[in-house]
Write an enzyme that holds these catalytic residues in place. Structure first.
Site, mmCIF file in Angstrom:
data_model
loop_
_atom_site.group_PDB
_atom_site.id
_atom_site.type_symbol
_atom_site.label_atom_id
_atom_site.label_comp_id
_atom_site.label_asym_id
_atom_site.label_seq_id
_atom_site.Cartn_x
_atom_site.Cartn_y
_atom_site.Cartn_z
ATOM 1 N N SER A 111 0.912 -1.236 0.093
ATOM 2 C CA SER A 111 -0.075 0.052 -0.038
ATOM 3 C C SER A 111 0.933 1.287 0.127
ATOM 4 O O SER A 111 1.620 1.453 -0.838
ATOM 5 C CB SER A 111 -1.012 -0.002 1.061
ATOM 6 O OG SER A 111 -1.889 0.950 0.963
ATOM 7 N N ASP A 251 -9.221 -5.247 -5.312
ATOM 8 C CA ASP A 251 -8.266 -4.498 -4.492
ATOM 9 C C ASP A 251 -8.976 -2.945 -4.570
ATOM 10 O O ASP A 251 -9.226 -2.419 -5.705
ATOM 11 C CB ASP A 251 -7.057 -4.521 -4.915
ATOM 12 C CG ASP A 251 -5.873 -4.050 -4.038
ATOM 13 O OD1 ASP A 251 -6.110 -3.355 -3.370
ATOM 14 O OD2 ASP A 251 -4.753 -4.596 -4.209
ATOM 15 N N HIS A 278 -7.484 -6.020 -0.787
ATOM 16 C CA HIS A 278 -6.192 -5.317 -0.474
ATOM 17 C C HIS A 278 -5.112 -6.204 0.309
ATOM 18 O O HIS A 278 -4.236 -5.413 0.271
ATOM 19 C CB HIS A 278 -6.464 -4.078 0.278
ATOM 20 C CG HIS A 278 -5.657 -2.866 0.126
ATOM 21 N ND1 HIS A 278 -4.922 -2.438 -0.841
ATOM 22 C CD2 HIS A 278 -4.863 -2.253 1.083
ATOM 23 C CE1 HIS A 278 -3.890 -1.354 -0.694
ATOM 24 N NE2 HIS A 278 -4.027 -1.030 0.565
#
Length: 299
Positions: A111, A251, A278
């Site tokens: 991320s 995601d 995610h």
């Protein structure tokens, strides 16, 4: 699945502050350690602990908490001008040097951590052997474009509730939290209940949201902090190590936000996990582990 026990834990000085770290495996084994850079900004290492399994394949693993959260120094009085990309790049450099791995290492960034490691890699540090960019947008403007699309696809009324509270500045209300959770359960973690590791990091963010609020905003899809105009597309062609790109079919880091990594990094390949959002390392752990170990062997 039980995780291997850490071989070391501690802190390293970072100026007047301290960075907490955890090592699994033997840093002197001859294989480059995988240094795990968590998301947020303002999260903790906890949700990425399953990567410690890589130590069973011979690769030592280093987790750490970025400054401001977890076991590292908390600075709740610092304003947004303190929390910068350069600060976290310097912290990563300092950690690599302090642990004695700066001449031979692999980076895994998830991320926000993916953008951070991409920027680090673009400087072509001599000891970097490989790079994994997981569930990461190449820029926050792209991210925000796609957040608008994902939000519009939520069940009827959910985005209206979110927008109403965002306009009123009441994103700390229970109604907003409940609407926010609808998005998270669809695009952040599709497992029910949420795994313990993810819950630990989720609550750590909100126990001390200083960094997250300053750089990101109140949640994943309402980015109003200092990162809202930032990205790494400009430096991706400078990355000179084999790069693995990971994302999930559901995601929040949609294909459009990830595509620049594939297009601009000279030696990159992209794996999409069909049943994940995610957090594919939690949602599809076996497929994830296979993809990551295959990549590490290729180095």
């Amino acid at each position: 699945m039980a995780l291997p026990a850490p071989s070391a834990k501690g802190t390293v000085p970072f100026g007047e502050y301290k960075t907490w770290y955890r090592v699994t495996g033997d840093l002197g084994c001859g294989l480059p350690p995988v240094v795990v850079v968590h998301g947020g900004p303002g999260s903790t290492h906890d949700y990425l602990l399953p990567l410690a399994r890589l130590a069973e394949e011979g690769h030592p693993v280093v987790h750490y908490d970025q400054l401001g959260n977890g076991g590292s120094t908390h600075l709740p009085g610092r304003g947004a001008d303190f929390w910068t990309v350069d600060l976290f790049l310097a912290e990563l450099d300092n950690l690599l040097t302090a642990l004695g791995v700066a001449d031979d290492y692999v980076l895994y960034g998830q991320s926000w951590g993916g953008l951070l490691v991409a920027r680090h890699a673009a400087a072509r540090p001599a000891g970097l052997r490989g790079l994994v960019v997981a569930n990461s947008p190449a820029s926050y403007p792209l991210w925000l474009e796609e957040m608008a699309v994902l939000r519009s696809q939520l069940p009827p009324g959910v985005n209206d509730t979110l927008l109403r509270h965002e306009a009123a500045g009441t994103t700390d209300s229970q109604e907003y939290y409940e609407a926010m959770t609808v998005f998270y359960e669809k695009h952040v973690c599709r497992l029910k209940p949420w795994p313990r590791e993810y819950q630990a990091s989720f609550y750590e963010v909100y126990n001390d949201p200083t960094v997250y609020y300053a750089m990101n905003g109140p949640n994943e899809f309402h980015v109003i902090g200092s990162l809202r105009d930032w990205g790494v597309e400009d430096c991706l062609p400078d990355i000179a190590v084999p790069t693995l790109i990971l994302s999930g079919r559901y995601d929040e880091a949609t294909p459009k936000t990830v595509q620049p990594y594939q297009d601009l990094i000279p030696d990159a390949r992209w794996v999409i996990f069909e049943e994940s959002s995610h957090l594919p390392h939690l949602e599809e752990p076996d497929a994830f582990h296979e993809a990551l170990t295959t990549y590490l062997k290729s180095l």
